[in-house]
Design a protein around this motif. Structure first.
Motif, PDB file in Angstrom:
ATOM      1  N   VAL A 153      28.605  51.890  11.974  1.00 19.54           N
ATOM      2  CA  VAL A 153      28.969  51.057  10.827  1.00 19.54           C
ATOM      3  C   VAL A 153      29.626  49.764  11.312  1.00 19.54           C
ATOM      4  CG1 VAL A 153      30.479  50.912   8.802  1.00 19.54           C
ATOM      5  CG2 VAL A 153      29.142  52.989   9.218  1.00 19.54           C
ATOM      6  N   LEU A 193      26.476  62.151   6.594  1.00 19.74           N
ATOM      7  CA  LEU A 193      25.568  61.817   7.697  1.00 19.74           C
ATOM      8  C   LEU A 193      26.114  62.368   9.011  1.00 19.74           C
ATOM      9  CD1 LEU A 193      22.922  60.017   8.020  1.00 19.74           C
ATOM     10  CD2 LEU A 193      24.462  58.263   8.907  1.00 19.74           C
ATOM     11  N   THR A 195      29.605  48.146   4.472  1.00 17.70           N
ATOM     12  CA  THR A 195      30.513  49.272   4.277  1.00 17.70           C
ATOM     13  C   THR A 195      31.871  48.981   4.910  1.00 17.70           C
ATOM     14  OG1 THR A 195      28.718  50.889   4.157  1.00 17.70           O
ATOM     15  CG2 THR A 195      30.886  51.722   4.810  1.00 17.70           C
ATOM     16  N   GLU A 206      28.829  59.623   1.759  1.00 15.83           N
ATOM     17  CA  GLU A 206      27.525  59.841   2.368  1.00 15.83           C
ATOM     18  C   GLU A 206      27.539  59.569   3.866  1.00 15.83           C
ATOM     19  OE1 GLU A 206      24.801  59.004  -1.615  1.00 15.83           O
ATOM     20  OE2 GLU A 206      24.771  57.557   0.045  1.00 15.83           O
ATOM     21  N   TYR A 207      28.421  58.696   4.325  1.00 18.97           N
ATOM     22  CA  TYR A 207      28.535  58.503   5.775  1.00 18.97           C
ATOM     23  C   TYR A 207      29.179  59.719   6.437  1.00 18.97           C
ATOM     24  CZ  TYR A 207      26.784  53.793   5.619  1.00 18.97           C
ATOM     25  OH  TYR A 207      25.948  52.716   5.464  1.00 18.97           O
ATOM     26  N   LYS A 235      18.508  54.627   4.751  1.00 21.89           N
ATOM     27  CA  LYS A 235      19.356  54.078   3.682  1.00 21.89           C
ATOM     28  C   LYS A 235      20.764  53.805   4.203  1.00 21.89           C
ATOM     29  CE  LYS A 235      21.541  55.941  -0.555  1.00 21.89           C
ATOM     30  NZ  LYS A 235      21.971  54.692  -1.152  1.00 21.89           N
ATOM     31  N   LYS A 236      21.320  54.734   4.941  1.00 24.46           N
ATOM     32  CA  LYS A 236      22.693  54.548   5.432  1.00 24.46           C
ATOM     33  C   LYS A 236      22.744  53.507   6.547  1.00 24.46           C
ATOM     34  CE  LYS A 236      25.127  55.987   3.353  1.00 24.46           C
ATOM     35  NZ  LYS A 236      25.450  55.523   1.974  1.00 24.46           N
ATOM     36  N   GLU A 237      21.693  53.381   7.331  1.00 26.61           N
ATOM     37  CA  GLU A 237      21.659  52.324   8.340  1.00 26.61           C
ATOM     38  C   GLU A 237      21.684  50.945   7.680  1.00 26.61           C
ATOM     39  OE1 GLU A 237      19.019  54.754  11.700  1.00 26.61           O
ATOM     40  OE2 GLU A 237      18.108  53.157  10.526  1.00 26.61           O
ATOM     41  N   GLU A 264      22.737  50.171   4.708  1.00 23.84           N
ATOM     42  CA  GLU A 264      23.949  49.947   3.913  1.00 23.84           C
ATOM     43  C   GLU A 264      25.199  49.805   4.780  1.00 23.84           C
ATOM     44  OE1 GLU A 264      22.545  52.412  -0.114  1.00 23.84           O
ATOM     45  OE2 GLU A 264      23.962  53.325   1.299  1.00 23.84           O
ATOM     46  N   ALA A 265      25.048  50.074   6.055  1.00 19.67           N
ATOM     47  CA  ALA A 265      26.220  50.093   6.936  1.00 19.67           C
ATOM     48  C   ALA A 265      26.878  48.731   7.057  1.00 19.67           C
ATOM     49  CB  ALA A 265      25.819  50.611   8.325  1.00 19.67           C
ATOM     50  N   ASN A 269      29.278  56.048  -1.492  1.00 22.36           N
ATOM     51  CA  ASN A 269      28.771  55.487  -0.247  1.00 22.36           C
ATOM     52  C   ASN A 269      29.547  56.024   0.954  1.00 22.36           C
ATOM     53  OD1 ASN A 269      27.333  53.608   1.518  1.00 22.36           O
ATOM     54  ND2 ASN A 269      29.239  52.447   1.558  1.00 22.36           N
ATOM     55  N   VAL A 307      29.225  57.690  13.921  1.00 25.37           N
ATOM     56  CA  VAL A 307      28.873  57.040  12.660  1.00 25.37           C
ATOM     57  C   VAL A 307      29.746  55.810  12.441  1.00 25.37           C
ATOM     58  CG1 VAL A 307      28.983  57.297  10.152  1.00 25.37           C
ATOM     59  CG2 VAL A 307      27.895  59.060  11.525  1.00 25.37           C
TER      60      VAL A 307
END
Length: 886
Positions: free
Chosen positions: A488, A425, A175, A421-422, A167-169, A171-172, A418, A484
């Protein structure tokens, strides 16, 4: 064979994709070799958080390129860094080929020359109207790479950690990096000083403080016989020397506790502080997991003592420091960065942190309270419970728990979900190197990784990282955030690295960010409610029992849960899903039969989700003919035909230390409505011709290893069989896929006269050979890995070793035969290695040369050995009297 049936006609009319006609193995491997060693520079998005057995991005980019491109009218190509530069201008500059276009590139791909389409690998390629599914998305590599082509991507995974990481990949790319940096600065302002105050130490070179990079601890037990405190040191090494002392070793003096330099840690040395003489190699822990009491000589099982004493004690015994004061003063590196003895200030600082933790009840809300669940990894393989661990927090000391909770509390205050959450992570990934479950990598002077062996392996002398981070050090929260942030940044403007004339080239940034038009789901893929929806499934399904993801992912899950359980479904349980995982798990009584059945169900769901003219492209970890048979059976039973297979280099290290793994393949399959009946005799002729034709074409046109060619031969033969699955008759009986695979193996081997000696010479010519290489090189030959193993031409008793002439086990094997039958059953390789060994030892060889009657075959093999090893003694022992007449 007739092509008049409906299914055959449908196969004929269906567009054949580039990946079915060819795949540029050589080019992919060229990049993979480099990317595997430098993921941070090639695709930093995948270094934002750990996921196991993650395939390399270049592998899935190549699969996507050769799978998604089929209709030239729906493909656009842009020059990275120049949004308006389309294929037309690119073609004008391409070696004068002004007529170079997508249709031409697609049309020219075939098995003998698949590289026309490779020209687009570093280009910003977009496709229209493609919907892609990965039902086993894991770390998300396939989805990230397919999304870069503009495809609509849908992912699914059962594990909530995999879901969150992917999910974070995805959404990056949308961001805001500035907001991310601002949030980190806020957390830094909130807690950095509060944490780093506990990671200070008196500098050994002046009246000032230095930063602690790592604290070194040792577990201690009371001897069951005399009560003496026994530190559980296997040996007294701390770390290899650095800088001007790189030929020495830092060791702990067991008498005064000083850190001292010695020339050789395996021989007796003297402490530079107290003059005590000792052998650093000789600690208090012996093989079999027993301690040796230095006072009374008692030997006792460590885990038994831990359980009898209700645990163990921990003692801080050394510190690695960095002093910016000394650095700024211009002092040498060995002065401002090094190892030192623990002093009273170090232990009192830990006690202060412990006291704050124990009295800060509100911070306890930010640490997990789950117990470690029993399972194969925790209860059977290396039982953590026997070592005194029962809750996840037992894997950390109080200073770590205090630091973690402060960071999480601050992250929890960030309003932008959002962005928070990074940071979460980054926090989660830093847990790999911030736990009392890791030790120090002495040879490389850095902290180890908890999942180096993908298991729970409690160390006897753990090392504690500086949780926030000093100017130097690995795996701190600060450095994890930097990774991270870099991921991003990459996601918003990804680049591509490729190899041109042996040199790595980095493209300009692509204008299309990662993750547009993506959706992911959390749950069992067998419950996906999709039908005839996807153009392609590109995935990496689970492989038997290499990694029990649910058990290892729990380590991250319980910490992520502290902030995510009220945000997302799937984070409200004490552990990640177990029983639903498609993986063999002995603890749950799930073996090969259950795995095959569940994989069959998974392929059924994939077949339902695919369009009738869709394609399934997946990577698979393969080991032997049995695995091939199971895979082919599962695919064909649910309505697929295998149309191609290719070997690939993938980032798969040994999943569990000491396991003999093989290599990885790409399998391509298409839906098929029906199959045609065939007799085995007729099919065997077709398969034999296919194997011979495939081998001949590849040998003439491609620079591939024998093993690579064997895999592609196998795929071509599978294609022939897939058209008749379930309807192949032999002596009135229907043959199973497994039986056919065994026959295909024999057919391919009959077509080759390559034997054990040829494979061994290829291994000698391989850089850092491994069991993977044994499998690859044996494929399509008359040799098998077992043949080489039985003759001791390799062994895995202590890591992978080739049975060269100076290998003890190999020589023992040869000597036994020389003594037993006088050489009647010795191979030419046995004879030459035996002679080479005797020559090295100054023993007579001429009598054996005369007795064995040297022929052309023996001389030819000696020449090949001399060429590949650079050792002409092999040839000289056969003919030069000056050499052979000792």
């Amino acid at each position: 064979m007739s092509e008049q049936s409906g299914s055959s006609q449908e196969r004929h009319e269906r567009t054949e994709l580039p990946i079915e006609r060819g795949f540029p193995i050589e080019r992919v491997n060229e990049i993979a070799e480099k990317e595997g060693r430098a993921k941070m520079y090639y695709r930093p998005i995948y270094t934002m958080h750990k996921w196991w057995a993650r395939r390399l991005g270049c592998v899935f980019r190549a699969i996507s390129l050769y799978t998604l491109l089929d209709d030239p009218e729906k493909i656009s190509v842009f020059e990275p860094g120049h949004e308006g530069s389309t294929l037309a201008s690119y073609g004008d500059d391409a070696d004068g080929e002004s007529d170079l276009d997508v249709a031409s590139l697609l049309e020219r791909v075939d098995m003998t020359d698949p590289e026309s389409l490779w020209k687009l690998y570093p280009k910003d390629v977009r496709v229209e109207d493609k919907k892609i599914l990965d039902p086993f998305m894991g770390g998300g590599t396939s989805l990230v790479e397919a999304s870069r082509f503009g495809a609509e991507v849908v992912g699914n995974d059962l594990n909530p950690v995999a879901w969150f990481v992917t999910k974070k990949e995805l959404e990056a790319g949308k961001t805001d990096v500035e907001k991310l940096e601002e949030a980190f600065e806020q957390v830094k302002e909130d807690v950095a000083d509060e944490i780093t105050q506990y990671y200070k130490t008196p500098c050994p070179n002046g009246d000032h403080e230095a930063d602690v990079m790592y604290n070194f601890w040792v577990k201690e037990l009371d001897c069951v016989s005399c009560g003496h405190t026994v530190p559980l040191f296997k040996d007294y090494r701390i770390a290899a020397g650095r800088y001007e002392n790189d030929d020495k070793y830092n060791v702990l003096c067991p008498d005064c506790g000083s850190v001292t330099l010695v020339d050789d840690w395996q021989s007796e040395g003297v402490c530079n502080d107290c003059g005590h003489g000792f052998v650093p190699k000789e600690g208090n822990v012996s093989r079999g997991g027993k301690y040796n009491c230095p006072d009374c000589g008692q030997k006792y099982a460590i885990t038994d003592a831990i359980q009898e004493q209700g645990g163990y004690d921990l003692r801080l015994y050394a510190v690695e420091y960095y002093c910016d004061h000394c650095d700024e003063a211009g002092k040498e590196k060995s002065v401002h960065k090094g190892y030192k003895k623990v002093v009273a200030e170090d232990t009192s600082l830990f006690e202060e942190a412990k006291q704050e933790w124990e009295t800060s009840e509100e911070l306890h809300e930010y640490r997990p309270d789950e117990k470690i669940p029993p399972g194969h990894m925790t209860s059977e393989r290396n039982p953590v419970f026997d070592h005194g661990y029962s809750e996840w927090t037992d894997m950390f000391n109080e200073r770590q728990l205090l630091s973690f909770s402060k960071i999480l509390q601050s992250i929890d205050q960030i309003e932008d979900q959002n962005i928070s959450e990074y940071l979460l992570l980054a926090f989660s990934d830093s847990l790999r190197t911030n736990t009392m479950m890791v030790s120090y990598d002495m040879g490389y002077n850095k902290i180890g990784d908890f999942f180096r062996t993908n298991s729970f392996d409690p160390p006897m002398y753990p090392v504690e990282n500086n949780v926030w981070g000093a100017d130097f050090g690995r795996g701190t929260f600060k450095s994890s955030f930097d990774m991270v942030k870099t991921g991003v940044e990459y996601a918003s403007a990804p680049t591509e690295r490729y190899v041109d004339d042996g040199e790595s080239v980095k493209s300009e940034p692509f204008s299309k960010p990662i993750g547009e038009n993506s959706t992911i789901h959390l749950g069992d893929m067998r419950k996906l409610e999709t039908k005839n929806e996807f153009d392609a499934v590109i995935t990496d399904p689970p492989y038997y029992d290499n990694i029990i993801y649910s058990e290892v992912a729990d380590y991250f899950y319980v910490w992520l849960k502290t902030l995510l359980e009220d945000r997302y479904e799937g984070f409200d349980e004490d552990q990640t899903p177990r029983a639903e995982s498609i993986v063999a798990n002995p603890y749950l009584g799930k073996g090969s039969e259950e795995f095959e059945s569940e994989l069959h169900e998974a392929f059924t769901s994939i077949r339902t989700a695919l369009k009738d003219d869709g394609v399934l492209s997946f990577t698979y970890h393969h080991s032997d003919s049995e695995s091939w048979g199971e895979l082919l059976e599962s695919l064909c039973d649910v309505g697929f035909e295998v149309t191609a297979t290719y070997p690939v280099t993938a980032d798969i290290s040994k999943f569990i230390e000491g396991e003999a793994v093989s290599f990885d393949i790409v399998v391509v399959a298409r839906p098929i409505d029906d199959t045609e009946a065939a007799s085995w005799n007729s099919l065997r002729r077709d398969i034999y011709r296919t194997a011979r034709r495939t081998r001949k074409q590849l040998e003439e046109n491609r620079d591939l290893s024998r093993g690579d060619i064997g895999v592609m031969e196998m795929g071509a033969c599978f294609r022939e069989y897939s058209k008749h699955h379930g309807k192949v008759q032999r002596d009135g009986e229907i043959m199973s896929a497994k039986e056919v695979v065994q026959e295909i193996y024999g057919i391919i081997q009959e077509a080759s006269d390559i034997g054990v000696e040829d494979v061994f010479i290829d291994l000698l010519d391989t850089s850092n050979p491994s069991f993977d290489d044994v499998n690859k090189l044996c494929r399509g030959t008359n040799a098998s890995p077992d043949d080489l193993k039985e003759t001791r031409l390799y062994n895995q008793d202590d890591g992978f070793e080739l049975g060269t002439w100076d290998d003890e086990k190999r020589q023992a094997y040869i000597q036994e035969r020389v003594n037993g039958d006088g050489g009647e059953h010795l191979s030419n390789l046995d004879k030459l290695q035996f002679l080479r060994y005797r020559y090295e030892k100054g023993q007579a060889v001429q009598n054996y040369v005369e007795k064995w009657d040297v022929d052309d075959d023996l001389r030819e093999l000696a020449g090949r050995l001399a060429d590949v090893t650079g050792d002409d003694t092999y040839t000289r022992v056969l003919g030069d009297r000056d050499i052979t007449s000792y």
